[in-house]
Design an enzyme around this catalytic site. Structure first.
Site, PDB file in Angstrom:
ATOM      1  N   SER A 139       0.865  -1.166   0.000  1.00 34.18           N
ATOM      2  CA  SER A 139       0.000   0.000   0.000  1.00 34.18           C
ATOM      3  C   SER A 139       0.910   1.227   0.000  1.00 34.18           C
ATOM      4  O   SER A 139       1.656   1.444   0.950  1.00 34.18           O
ATOM      5  CB  SER A 139      -0.873  -0.046   1.259  1.00 34.18           C
ATOM      6  OG  SER A 139      -1.627   1.125   1.390  1.00 34.18           O
ATOM      7  N   LYS A 165      -1.234  -1.034  -4.304  1.00 36.53           N
ATOM      8  CA  LYS A 165      -2.405  -0.219  -3.944  1.00 36.53           C
ATOM      9  C   LYS A 165      -1.922   1.214  -3.797  1.00 36.53           C
ATOM     10  O   LYS A 165      -1.000   1.494  -3.040  1.00 36.53           O
ATOM     11  CB  LYS A 165      -2.978  -0.773  -2.643  1.00 36.53           C
ATOM     12  CG  LYS A 165      -3.932   0.126  -1.900  1.00 36.53           C
ATOM     13  CD  LYS A 165      -4.730  -0.686  -0.882  1.00 36.53           C
ATOM     14  CE  LYS A 165      -4.769  -0.028   0.482  1.00 36.53           C
ATOM     15  NZ  LYS A 165      -5.558  -0.815   1.453  1.00 36.53           N
ATOM     16  N   LYS A 167      -2.747   4.986  -2.742  1.00 35.13           N
ATOM     17  CA  LYS A 167      -3.677   5.830  -1.994  1.00 35.13           C
ATOM     18  C   LYS A 167      -3.975   7.055  -2.857  1.00 35.13           C
ATOM     19  O   LYS A 167      -3.053   7.639  -3.457  1.00 35.13           O
ATOM     20  CB  LYS A 167      -3.038   6.246  -0.671  1.00 35.13           C
ATOM     21  CG  LYS A 167      -2.834   5.084   0.304  1.00 35.13           C
ATOM     22  CD  LYS A 167      -4.170   4.605   0.848  1.00 35.13           C
ATOM     23  CE  LYS A 167      -3.966   3.595   1.972  1.00 35.13           C
ATOM     24  NZ  LYS A 167      -5.258   3.171   2.548  1.00 35.13           N
ATOM     25  N   ASP A 193      -7.026   3.142  -3.289  1.00 41.48           N
ATOM     26  CA  ASP A 193      -7.780   3.210  -2.020  1.00 41.48           C
ATOM     27  C   ASP A 193      -7.948   4.678  -1.671  1.00 41.48           C
ATOM     28  O   ASP A 193      -6.961   5.404  -1.508  1.00 41.48           O
ATOM     29  CB  ASP A 193      -7.009   2.480  -0.911  1.00 41.48           C
ATOM     30  CG  ASP A 193      -7.773   2.429   0.418  1.00 41.48           C
ATOM     31  OD1 ASP A 193      -8.885   2.979   0.509  1.00 41.48           O
ATOM     32  OD2 ASP A 193      -7.232   1.817   1.369  1.00 41.48           O
ATOM     33  N   GLU A 218     -10.963   0.855  -3.666  1.00 39.27           N
ATOM     34  CA  GLU A 218     -11.313   0.594  -2.263  1.00 39.27           C
ATOM     35  C   GLU A 218     -11.931   1.824  -1.617  1.00 39.27           C
ATOM     36  O   GLU A 218     -11.379   2.917  -1.696  1.00 39.27           O
ATOM     37  CB  GLU A 218     -10.040   0.161  -1.522  1.00 39.27           C
ATOM     38  CG  GLU A 218     -10.246  -0.267  -0.078  1.00 39.27           C
ATOM     39  CD  GLU A 218      -8.965  -0.852   0.541  1.00 39.27           C
ATOM     40  OE1 GLU A 218      -8.110  -1.387  -0.198  1.00 39.27           O
ATOM     41  OE2 GLU A 218      -8.818  -0.758   1.775  1.00 39.27           O
ATOM     42  N   ASP A 243     -13.814  -1.458   2.761  1.00 33.09           N
ATOM     43  CA  ASP A 243     -12.928  -1.606   3.916  1.00 33.09           C
ATOM     44  C   ASP A 243     -13.680  -1.041   5.128  1.00 33.09           C
ATOM     45  O   ASP A 243     -14.414  -1.774   5.813  1.00 33.09           O
ATOM     46  CB  ASP A 243     -11.603  -0.858   3.621  1.00 33.09           C
ATOM     47  CG  ASP A 243     -10.641  -0.767   4.798  1.00 33.09           C
ATOM     48  OD1 ASP A 243     -10.972  -1.209   5.899  1.00 33.09           O
ATOM     49  OD2 ASP A 243      -9.521  -0.222   4.612  1.00 33.09           O
ATOM     50  N   LYS A 267     -10.064  -6.720   7.643  1.00 31.29           N
ATOM     51  CA  LYS A 267      -9.089  -6.426   8.698  1.00 31.29           C
ATOM     52  C   LYS A 267      -9.723  -6.958   9.966  1.00 31.29           C
ATOM     53  O   LYS A 267     -10.767  -6.445  10.378  1.00 31.29           O
ATOM     54  CB  LYS A 267      -8.856  -4.921   8.815  1.00 31.29           C
ATOM     55  CG  LYS A 267      -8.208  -4.296   7.585  1.00 31.29           C
ATOM     56  CD  LYS A 267      -8.063  -2.798   7.764  1.00 31.29           C
ATOM     57  CE  LYS A 267      -7.444  -2.181   6.506  1.00 31.29           C
ATOM     58  NZ  LYS A 267      -7.449  -0.710   6.571  1.00 31.29           N
ATOM     59  N   GLY A 295      -4.218  -4.167   5.974  1.00 31.97           N
ATOM     60  CA  GLY A 295      -3.269  -3.921   7.058  1.00 31.97           C
ATOM     61  C   GLY A 295      -3.539  -2.588   7.717  1.00 31.97           C
ATOM     62  O   GLY A 295      -4.236  -1.726   7.158  1.00 31.97           O
TER      63      GLY A 295
HETATM   64  O1  OSB Z   1      -7.206   1.911   4.340  1.00 32.92           O
HETATM   65  O2  OSB Z   1      -6.134   0.112   4.189  1.00 32.92           O
HETATM   66  C1  OSB Z   1      -6.247   1.226   4.681  1.00 32.92           C
HETATM   67  C2  OSB Z   1      -3.225   2.012   6.893  1.00 32.92           C
HETATM   68  C3  OSB Z   1      -3.828   2.747   7.889  1.00 32.92           C
HETATM   69  C4  OSB Z   1      -5.174   3.019   7.806  1.00 32.92           C
HETATM   70  C5  OSB Z   1      -5.927   2.536   6.730  1.00 32.92           C
HETATM   71  C6  OSB Z   1      -5.334   1.783   5.740  1.00 32.92           C
HETATM   72  C7  OSB Z   1      -3.944   1.548   5.797  1.00 32.92           C
HETATM   73  C8  OSB Z   1      -3.193   0.814   4.792  1.00 32.92           C
HETATM   74  C9  OSB Z   1      -1.897   0.186   5.253  1.00 32.92           C
HETATM   75  O3  OSB Z   1      -3.486   0.788   3.610  1.00 32.92           O
HETATM   76  C10 OSB Z   1      -1.598  -1.133   4.679  1.00 32.92           C
HETATM   77  C11 OSB Z   1      -0.459  -1.792   5.425  1.00 32.92           C
HETATM   78  O4  OSB Z   1      -0.552  -2.056   6.646  1.00 32.92           O
HETATM   79  O5  OSB Z   1       0.557  -2.060   4.778  1.00 32.92           O
HETATM   80 MG    MG Z   2      -8.444   0.848   3.034  1.00 37.18          MG
END
Ligand code: OSB
Ligand code: MG
Length: 375
Positions: A139, A165, A167, A193, A218, A243, A267, A295
């Protein structure tokens, strides 16, 4: 002999991330990590992690609210209570106790690991997971410009990650995704995401993500929304993955009924632990909906729980399960989590979570402690 937790030691650690992680709703450079050490009457201990962040930008919970919830309401229900199976814990924590899923999950998942350990099983085996290795995705946080993101994306692809992924948020989206798509080629597994950054006003804009052959988008809309996601999914060819909105198996059933999305990011902490995670996994399998493990920038302890869960059969897409070195100078477990050929190996050789806690390092990083005992 029932499973009985006699003592929970709460600790908070500060672990600096190797690089700041920015998402549309906030950013982190130091992880405040809440760890739990669950102790049984015979002195056996099990470690677990509460993944709530510093600010309530992902869900309403934070490290501080989770600490309060565990010490005031979760621990008193659990300490000294005998369980014949960890499947009983979730109902005990739900009765007349709303929300605080991450606080509840930290204890509930710890009891699953305790049960596995006691049976001499790895957590993965105990949960019913059969996969030996799990495909790993990364991510990538929001960067200052498309070129910076392309640099990160190229590095990640070269390291063997099987899914990227990206952001995104308004102002840092189409141009960034187009640049990465161009750099990595038409077929590299890419997704985005948005962490709730868009609204109904953005539907025309969001439809343009269909140009990039993304495996999913996402949680584009509000953190607790299902209805607007359903309307958006009707307009998009790209599958929506939820999510934030999926906080229980009931919400997952609502998603299926409303057709709010076609993929679920599970999660376990977000849904209150493993009992709900398994129920969501099974429900999605029945409806032909693939799931994958997300994660929360976990330490090596939380990661162990995610990896075990992701070994279940319907986790068919790569998880956000990057190796320790992607997040930390040094993790708090041994061995650290590593990736080979884009895969993380599921520990099977020892009972429980499969990694040992580096207690000296944990002690050095600890900024507060609270011991909660039965009676
Ligand atoms: O939206 O998936 C998410 C981290 C903190 C809060 C929300 C998200 C995330 C990540 C991190 O995308 C993914 C990782 O732990 O590598
Ligand atoms: Mg997410």
């Amino acid at each position: 002999m029932p499973l009985t937790v006699q003592q929970i030691t709460l600790r908070e650690l500060r672990l600096p991330l190797r690089e700041p992680f920015q998402i549309s709703s906030g950013s982190a450079d130091v992880r405040r990590i809440v760890l739990l050490e669950l102790r049984e009457g015979d002195g056996t201990t099990t470690w677990s992690e509460c993944v709530a962040g510093e600010y309530p930008n992902y869900s309403p919970e934070t490290a501080d609210t989770a600490w309060l919830a565990i010490s005031e309401w979760v621990a008193p229900r659990i300490l000294g209570t005998g369980f014949t199976t960890p499947r009983q814990v979730h109902a005990v924590l739900e009765h007349g106790f709303r929300g605080h899923n991450m606080a509840k999950a930290a204890v509930e998942m710890g009891i699953w690991a305790m049960a596995a350990q006691r049976q001499g099983s790895s957590l993965a085996t105990f949960l019913g997971g059969s996969r030996e290795q799990i495909a790993t995705g990364i991510s990538l946080g929001i960067q200052s410009d498309p070129a910076a993101l392309v640099g990160k994306a190229r590095d990640a692809a070269a390291q063997g990650y099987q899914k990227l992924k990206l952001k995104v948020k308004p102002g840092a989206d189409l141009e960034y995704v187009a640049a990465v798509r161009q750099a990595l080629g038409d077929t590299f597994p890419l997704m985005v995401d948005a962490n709730n950054a868009y609204t109904e006003q953005d539907f025309d804009h969001l439809a343009r993500f269909d140009d990039f052959n993304l495996i999913m988008i996402e949680q584009p809309l509000a953190w607790d929304d299902l209805v607007r996601h359903a309307a958006l999914q009707r307009l998009l060819a790209t599958p929506i993955c939820l999510d934030e909105s999926i906080t229980s198996v009931d919400r997952a059933a609502d998603m299926v009924r409303l057709e709010s999305g076609r993929i679920v990011n599970i999660k376990p902490a977000r849904v209150g632990g493993f009992t709900q995670s398994l129920a969501i996994h099974d429900l999605c399998a029945q409806h032909g909906i693939p799931v994958w493990c997300g994660g929360m920038l976990e330490s090596g302890i939380g990661r162990a729980y995610n990896v075990a869960l992701a070994s279940l059969p319907n986790f068919t897409l790569p998880g956000d399960l990057s190796p320790s070195a992607r997040y930390w100078e040094r993790d708090i477990v041994t061995p650290e989590w590593t990736m080979r050929d884009g895969m993380v190996a599921v520990p099977r050789k020892q009972p429980g979570i499969g990694v040992a806690v580096d207690i000296d390092r944990v002690d050095n990083l600890t900024v507060r402690t609270q011991v909660l005992s039965a009676g």
